[in-house]
Design a protein around this motif. Structure first.
Motif, PDB file in Angstrom:
ATOM      1  N   UNK A  46       0.835  -1.191   0.000  1.00  0.00           N
ATOM      2  CA  UNK A  46       0.000   0.000   0.000  1.00  0.00           C
ATOM      3  C   UNK A  46       0.874   1.248   0.000  1.00  0.00           C
ATOM      4  N   UNK A  47       0.453   2.250  -0.762  1.00  0.00           N
ATOM      5  CA  UNK A  47       1.178   3.512  -0.798  1.00  0.00           C
ATOM      6  C   UNK A  47       0.339   4.647  -0.211  1.00  0.00           C
ATOM      7  N   UNK A  48      -0.878   4.816  -0.727  1.00  0.00           N
ATOM      8  CA  UNK A  48      -1.713   5.932  -0.272  1.00  0.00           C
ATOM      9  C   UNK A  48      -3.166   5.653  -0.625  1.00  0.00           C
ATOM     10  N   UNK A  49      -4.070   6.315   0.094  1.00  0.00           N
ATOM     11  CA  UNK A  49      -5.492   6.200  -0.220  1.00  0.00           C
ATOM     12  C   UNK A  49      -6.172   7.537   0.004  1.00  0.00           C
ATOM     13  N   UNK A  50      -7.350   7.681  -0.625  1.00  0.00           N
ATOM     14  CA  UNK A  50      -8.101   8.922  -0.508  1.00  0.00           C
ATOM     15  C   UNK A  50      -9.592   8.606  -0.555  1.00  0.00           C
ATOM     16  N   UNK A  51     -10.359   9.238   0.318  1.00  0.00           N
ATOM     17  CA  UNK A  51     -11.794   9.006   0.342  1.00  0.00           C
ATOM     18  C   UNK A  51     -12.473   9.681  -0.843  1.00  0.00           C
ATOM     19  N   UNK A  52     -13.730   9.360  -1.050  1.00  0.00           N
ATOM     20  CA  UNK A  52     -14.489   9.898  -2.176  1.00  0.00           C
ATOM     21  C   UNK A  52     -14.476  11.428  -2.168  1.00  0.00           C
ATOM     22  N   UNK A  53     -14.676  12.010  -1.015  1.00  0.00           N
ATOM     23  CA  UNK A  53     -14.721  13.475  -0.929  1.00  0.00           C
ATOM     24  C   UNK A  53     -13.332  14.111  -0.992  1.00  0.00           C
ATOM     25  N   UNK A  62       6.560   4.993   4.734  1.00  0.00           N
ATOM     26  CA  UNK A  62       7.729   5.169   3.878  1.00  0.00           C
ATOM     27  C   UNK A  62       7.587   6.333   2.906  1.00  0.00           C
ATOM     28  N   UNK A  63       6.371   6.822   2.692  1.00  0.00           N
ATOM     29  CA  UNK A  63       6.172   7.912   1.725  1.00  0.00           C
ATOM     30  C   UNK A  63       5.589   9.171   2.350  1.00  0.00           C
ATOM     31  N   UNK A  64       5.272   9.128   3.630  1.00  0.00           N
ATOM     32  CA  UNK A  64       4.695  10.302   4.294  1.00  0.00           C
ATOM     33  C   UNK A  64       5.605  11.507   4.156  1.00  0.00           C
ATOM     34  N   UNK A  65       4.982  12.627   3.817  1.00  0.00           N
ATOM     35  CA  UNK A  65       5.745  13.858   3.675  1.00  0.00           C
ATOM     36  C   UNK A  65       6.385  14.032   2.306  1.00  0.00           C
ATOM     37  N   UNK A  66       6.362  12.973   1.496  1.00  0.00           N
ATOM     38  CA  UNK A  66       6.967  13.053   0.155  1.00  0.00           C
ATOM     39  C   UNK A  66       5.941  12.866  -0.960  1.00  0.00           C
ATOM     40  N   UNK A  67       4.932  12.079  -0.701  1.00  0.00           N
ATOM     41  CA  UNK A  67       3.906  11.787  -1.698  1.00  0.00           C
ATOM     42  C   UNK A  67       2.584  12.450  -1.300  1.00  0.00           C
ATOM     43  N   UNK A  82       4.626  12.641  -6.448  1.00  0.00           N
ATOM     44  CA  UNK A  82       5.752  12.059  -5.729  1.00  0.00           C
ATOM     45  C   UNK A  82       6.936  13.011  -5.805  1.00  0.00           C
ATOM     46  N   UNK A  83       7.519  13.316  -4.680  1.00  0.00           N
ATOM     47  CA  UNK A  83       8.692  14.178  -4.649  1.00  0.00           C
ATOM     48  C   UNK A  83       9.758  13.562  -3.753  1.00  0.00           C
ATOM     49  N   UNK A  89      11.945   3.720  -3.986  1.00  0.00           N
ATOM     50  CA  UNK A  89      10.602   3.954  -4.521  1.00  0.00           C
ATOM     51  C   UNK A  89      10.420   3.272  -5.880  1.00  0.00           C
ATOM     52  N   UNK A  90      11.480   2.713  -6.413  1.00  0.00           N
ATOM     53  CA  UNK A  90      11.413   2.022  -7.704  1.00  0.00           C
ATOM     54  C   UNK A  90      10.443   0.850  -7.622  1.00  0.00           C
ATOM     55  N   UNK A  91       9.457   0.856  -8.503  1.00  0.00           N
ATOM     56  CA  UNK A  91       8.416  -0.177  -8.482  1.00  0.00           C
ATOM     57  C   UNK A  91       7.449   0.087  -9.628  1.00  0.00           C
ATOM     58  N   UNK A  92       6.569  -0.878  -9.843  1.00  0.00           N
ATOM     59  CA  UNK A  92       5.418  -0.648 -10.707  1.00  0.00           C
ATOM     60  C   UNK A  92       4.291  -0.154  -9.817  1.00  0.00           C
ATOM     61  N   UNK A  93       3.705   0.953 -10.177  1.00  0.00           N
ATOM     62  CA  UNK A  93       2.652   1.581  -9.383  1.00  0.00           C
ATOM     63  C   UNK A  93       1.290   1.300 -10.020  1.00  0.00           C
TER      64      UNK A  93
END
Length: 118
Positions: A46-53, A62-67, A82-83, A89-93
């Motif tokens: 898992x990298x990130x998620x976002x609710x409907x709203x 591992x990605x907090x503050x950068x993504x 992504x910054x 971070x190398x991977x298939x997303x």
């Protein structure tokens, strides 16, 4: 039902990329959406998620503050900015609806390769 991620590429460490995901039909409407990634020889994570709203987001440590994840419901699009990219971070997303059962999904759609050089 289609999920298509794009925007990946080769970038140097410290660089940035913006990934996009086009989702169709019931896959998107009303769903929490997520970004996931899979590096060679490793399990999908898992990298990130976002609710409907868009009012609530969650990130892997591992990605907090950068993504940063965002979405445009009118266009059925999900984005991942992504910054400060690192070689790890190398991977298939991939993007997909987020649920507690995501590890058992049969369908992942088209992912996009992100390669970060050191």
């Amino acid at each position: 039902v289609q999920l298509q991620a794009s925007g990946g590429g080769l970038v140097q460490a410290g660089g940035y990329l913006r990934l996009s995901c086009a989702a169709s039909g019931r896959t998107f409407s009303g769903y929490v959406m997520g970004w996931f990634r899979q590096a060679p020889g490793k399990e999908r994570e898992f990298v990130a998620s976002i609710t409907w709203s868009g009012g609530r987001t969650a990130y892997a440590d591992s990605v907090k503050g950068r993504f940063s994840i965002s979405r445009d419901n009118a266009r059925s699009m999900v984005y991942l900015q992504m910054s400060s990219l690192k070689p790890e971070d190398t991977a298939v997303y991939y993007c997909a609806p987020y649920s507690s059962n995501w590890r058992h999904y049969d369908y992942w759609g088209q992912g996009t390769q992100v390669t970060v050089s050191s």
